[in-house]
Scaffold this motif. Structure first.
Motif, PDB file in Angstrom:
ATOM      1  N   PHE A 123       3.667   2.760 -15.355  1.00  0.00           N
ATOM      2  CA  PHE A 123       4.999   2.133 -15.266  1.00  0.00           C
ATOM      3  C   PHE A 123       4.943   0.735 -15.873  1.00  0.00           C
ATOM      4  O   PHE A 123       5.798   0.349 -16.677  1.00  0.00           O
ATOM      5  CB  PHE A 123       5.475   2.068 -13.801  1.00  0.00           C
TER       6      PHE A 123
ATOM      7  N   ALA B 103       2.064  -4.724  -6.232  1.00  0.00           N
ATOM      8  CA  ALA B 103       3.173  -4.557  -7.185  1.00  0.00           C
ATOM      9  C   ALA B 103       3.890  -5.881  -7.411  1.00  0.00           C
ATOM     10  O   ALA B 103       4.225  -6.241  -8.548  1.00  0.00           O
ATOM     11  CB  ALA B 103       4.146  -3.493  -6.667  1.00  0.00           C
ATOM     12  N   LYS B 104       4.132  -6.603  -6.316  1.00  0.00           N
ATOM     13  CA  LYS B 104       4.774  -7.923  -6.443  1.00  0.00           C
ATOM     14  C   LYS B 104       3.906  -8.857  -7.285  1.00  0.00           C
ATOM     15  O   LYS B 104       4.400  -9.543  -8.189  1.00  0.00           O
ATOM     16  CB  LYS B 104       4.995  -8.530  -5.062  1.00  0.00           C
TER      17      LYS B 104
ATOM     18  N   ASN C 127       2.707  -2.677  -2.068  1.00  0.00           N
ATOM     19  CA  ASN C 127       3.826  -3.583  -2.363  1.00  0.00           C
ATOM     20  C   ASN C 127       3.341  -4.963  -2.787  1.00  0.00           C
ATOM     21  O   ASN C 127       3.883  -5.557  -3.721  1.00  0.00           O
ATOM     22  CB  ASN C 127       4.715  -3.752  -1.123  1.00  0.00           C
ATOM     23  N   GLN C 128       2.328  -5.469  -2.078  1.00  0.00           N
ATOM     24  CA  GLN C 128       1.843  -6.814  -2.414  1.00  0.00           C
ATOM     25  C   GLN C 128       1.240  -6.808  -3.815  1.00  0.00           C
ATOM     26  O   GLN C 128       1.465  -7.731  -4.604  1.00  0.00           O
ATOM     27  CB  GLN C 128       0.811  -7.275  -1.382  1.00  0.00           C
TER      28      GLN C 128
ATOM     29  N   CYS D 124       4.116  -8.104 -11.010  1.00  0.00           N
ATOM     30  CA  CYS D 124       5.371  -8.624 -11.584  1.00  0.00           C
ATOM     31  C   CYS D 124       5.278 -10.136 -11.773  1.00  0.00           C
ATOM     32  O   CYS D 124       5.648 -10.670 -12.827  1.00  0.00           O
ATOM     33  CB  CYS D 124       6.568  -8.296 -10.680  1.00  0.00           C
ATOM     34  N   ASP D 125       4.796 -10.833 -10.743  1.00  0.00           N
ATOM     35  CA  ASP D 125       4.632 -12.293 -10.850  1.00  0.00           C
ATOM     36  C   ASP D 125       3.739 -12.633 -12.049  1.00  0.00           C
ATOM     37  O   ASP D 125       4.056 -13.547 -12.822  1.00  0.00           O
ATOM     38  CB  ASP D 125       3.986 -12.857  -9.578  1.00  0.00           C
TER      39      ASP D 125
ATOM     40  N   LEU E 297       1.464   1.250   2.141  1.00  0.00           N
ATOM     41  CA  LEU E 297       2.677   0.720   1.513  1.00  0.00           C
ATOM     42  C   LEU E 297       2.635  -0.807   1.451  1.00  0.00           C
ATOM     43  O   LEU E 297       3.002  -1.416   0.439  1.00  0.00           O
ATOM     44  CB  LEU E 297       3.909   1.202   2.296  1.00  0.00           C
ATOM     45  N   THR E 298       2.166  -1.425   2.529  1.00  0.00           N
ATOM     46  CA  THR E 298       2.111  -2.889   2.571  1.00  0.00           C
ATOM     47  C   THR E 298       1.189  -3.430   1.477  1.00  0.00           C
ATOM     48  O   THR E 298       1.540  -4.372   0.755  1.00  0.00           O
ATOM     49  CB  THR E 298       1.643  -3.349   3.962  1.00  0.00           C
TER      50      THR E 298
ATOM     51  N   LEU F  88       7.779   4.367 -11.463  1.00  0.00           N
ATOM     52  CA  LEU F  88       7.467   3.528 -10.305  1.00  0.00           C
ATOM     53  C   LEU F  88       7.860   4.258  -9.014  1.00  0.00           C
ATOM     54  O   LEU F  88       7.110   4.262  -8.029  1.00  0.00           O
ATOM     55  CB  LEU F  88       8.186   2.177 -10.421  1.00  0.00           C
TER      56      LEU F  88
END
Lengths: 325, 325
Positions: B75, B138-139, B135-136, B142-143, B131-132, B112
C-alpha cells in the motif's frame, strides 16, 4: 435536552478534545481542516443511538467507535475529492486544492489510520468484532467509489447496478455506524444485522432523495446547484430510468442532450426535465425511495426492543428522509 | 530446508492463495499487480521468525499478521510512487502509470483495508494488541513519508532529523513486523519491546547502508543507478554530513553543484565524491551504520531465549547488512 442533542453534544466535545499531533504540520493540519468544515455528524450519532437502543449505559465507551466512523467518512471525502477533481467541499477549498494532491493523499491515509486508532481504544473484548465490521464497510466503500468512477464511462449501467453502487459507496457506512454501536452494547448477531439493514436502506432512500432533489429541490434549501446532475450528465437513478424508458425521438433527443454542450443546448435542464415529466420519472424515483424507506422501518420494527425506545432513531430517519419535496 | 526457507515458502503459498475479488477489476487488478512484482518478502518473514523465536508452534496462525505487514508495505509503495511521481517500481510501470492516479489512490486505500482484514483474521484474543501496534507503525510510516517530502524543500535538515525520518518511514515497519509475531507468541511487553528495537535499529542501519551503496555500490549488483542520490540532490546521510562539515570553498562548490544542472556540471557525481573523500564521509556513514547494527544485536542479545534459537534472525540481519561494500 433530548437524547439526540445530548449525543450530538458528546460528539462535538469529543471531536474538539481529540488532539492530533502538531508535527508534521502538512500531515495533521489538513486533518484538522477537514474535520473543522463541520457536517451534521449523522454517522457518529447513529453509533451512539444504536448503543443506547441496545441498552448500553456508559456511552462514553462508545465515543471512540463513533469517531472512527466520522474519521473514516472524512478520509473518504479527502480522497474522493482528489479523484473527482472537486474544488470545493462544504463551500471551502478541498484539501488537494488548499495544499496539493500529495498532501491530500497522505493526510487521507493518516486519517484512515486515526480511524483505526479509535477502534483500538474500544473495549478489548469487542475490538475483533468491531474491526471485522469496520473493515467490511471500508472495503465496500472503496468498491462503491470504484464502481462510481467506472460508471462515468460505461454505457450499460442498469438501475440495479446503480442501487448496488450507492449501497456500497454511501449506505453501508450508515449501517456499519449503527452496527458498531450494537456490538458495543452486546446485541446478538441477528439484532446487529437488523440495525445494519435499517441503516443501509435509509442510506439508499436518502441517496435516491438526493437524486430527486437535485432536479426538483428548492434552490434556497438544497445547498447544491439544482440541475447540476443534469448539466454534468450524471448517471443518477432518474437519468438511468429515463434512458431505460425513452422511445423513438425521445431517446434520440436524450442522446443529443448528453453529447452536446450547454452552448448548443442552453435549455438542457428544462429539456431533460420535460422528458422526465413525460415518463413520470420523478414519481418512479419516489416509489423506489419509498420502497427502501419501508424496508428500513420494517427492519427497525423487527428489532426486539419496545417501540418507544426506537423514537430517536425514527426521528433521525424522518429528518433525513424529509417527506415533502 | 532451513526454517527461513520453510517460512518463505509458507508466505509465497499464502500470497498465491489469497484471492482478491474479481470486481471491480480497476480496484483489485492493481493490487494483484503490485503484489506480483515480487520483492524479498522480508517483512512477513520477520513476523514468522519472531513468532517462532518466542515459541509459537502453529505458525499458520501467524500468516495473516505476516500478510498484513506485506500488504501495508505494498500500500505504502503505491501511494509513495504517486507522491514521488515515480515511473518505475522494481523495473515495471508503477500503478499510477499503468492505470492512473485515481486508480492508484483507491487501490492503495483498498490494499490498506485488506491489511486490516488480515489482522482481523488473527486469534481474537490478540487482535486488540496487534491492532494497537499495527496502527502506531502505520501512523509512524505516514509521519515519516511526510517528513521526507518536507525535507525536499527544507534547508535546515540535521542528521538527527534525518535519522528520525528514516526510523519512521522505513524502520518501524521492520520492528512492527517482529512485534506482531512476538504478540502472537505471547511474549511479554518487555520482550516485545526488545524485538521491536532490534528491527528498528536493523532498519536504520540498512537505510544508512543504502545511502552508502548509492554512491559506492557495485553497479552490477546495486539494482539502482549508482550516483542517483547525488544527481537528484537527495538529502541522504552522506550529503547532510558533508553539508555539516564542508568549509570555505568546499561549501561554496557544494552549493553550486546542488543548484546547477548536469549540463553545467557533467562531472557532478565525481565532484561530490571528491568532497566526500576529503571529509571521510563514507567512513562517517559506516560508523553510524555500525552504531545501529551494534544496538540492534545488543537488543537481540537481551532477549531471554537461548542464543542458538536466534540464529535465523541473526542470519537475516547479516544478510540485510552485508559487511562488504
Amino acid at each position: 435536552m433530548s437524547s439526540i442533542e445530548n449525543f450530538q453534544q458528546q460528539i462535538s466535545t469529543a471531536l474538539a478534545n481529540r488532539n492530533f499531533p502538531d508535527s508534521p504540520a502538512n500531515l495533521y493540519d489538513p486533518i484538522r481542516y477537514i474535520l473543522s468544515l463541520g457536517g451534521k455528524r449523522i454517522r457518529p450519532l447513529l453509533t451512539l443511538l444504536a448503543a443506547d437502543l441496545f441498552g448500553m449505559k456508559v456511552l462514553d465507551t462508545a465515543i471512540p467507535a463513533a469517531l472512527s466512523i466520522e474519521y473514516f467518512h472524512n478520509f473518504s471525502l479527502i480522497h474522493d475529492d482528489i479523484m473527482d477533481n472537486a474544488p470545493l467541499r462544504r463551500g471551502k477549498a478541498t484539501v488537494h486544492e488548499k495544499w496539493n494532491p500529495s498532501v491530500a493523499i497522505l493526510s487521507g491515509d493518516a486519517l484512515l489510520v486515526q480511524a483505526y486508532m479509535e477502534l483500538a481504544k474500544c473495549p478489548p473484548a469487542h475490538v475483533a468484532a468491531l474491526l471485522t465490521v469496520f473493515n467490511q464497510v471500508a472495503k465496500d466503500v472503496c468498491d462503491g467509489q470504484q464502481l462510481d468512477m467506472d460508471y462515468e464511462t460505461r454505457t450499460d449501467v442498469t438501475l440495479t447496478d446503480y442501487i448496488e453502487m450507492i449501497r456500497l459507496k454511501t449506505s453501508v457506512l450508515l449501517g456499519g455506524a449503527l452496527q458498531l454501536g450494537a456490538i458495543l452494547a452486546n446485541a446478538s448477531l441477528e439484532q446487529q444485522q437488523l440495525i445494519y439493514e435499517f441503516g443501509v436502506d435509509i442510506g439508499i432512500a436518502f441517496q435516491l432523495q438526493d437524486d430527486i432533489l437535485d432536479v426538483y429541490g428548492d434552490p434556497k434549501t438544497f445547498g447544491k446547484q439544482v440541475g447540476g446532475d443534469i448539466i454534468s450528465n450524471k448517471k443518477t437513478y432518474l437519468f438511468l430510468s429515463l434512458q431505460n424508458l425513452a422511445v423513438a425521438e425521445d431517446a434520440v433527443l436524450l442522446q443529443e442532450l448528453v453529447k452536446g454542450d450547454l452552448s448548443s443546448h442552453p435549455q438542457k435542464v428544462q429539456q431533460v426535465m420535460d422528458l422526465y415529466g413525460r415518463y413520470a420519472i420523478k414519481e418512479r424515483a419516489e416509489v423506489e425511495k419509498q420502497h427502501y424507506t419501508k424496508a428500513a422501518f420494517a427492519s427497525l420494527e423487527k428489532i426486539n426492543i419496545p417501540k418507544e425506545q426506537k423514537q430517536a432513531l425514527e426521528a433521525i430517519a424522518n429528518q433525513l428522509l424529509i417527506r415533502e419535496i
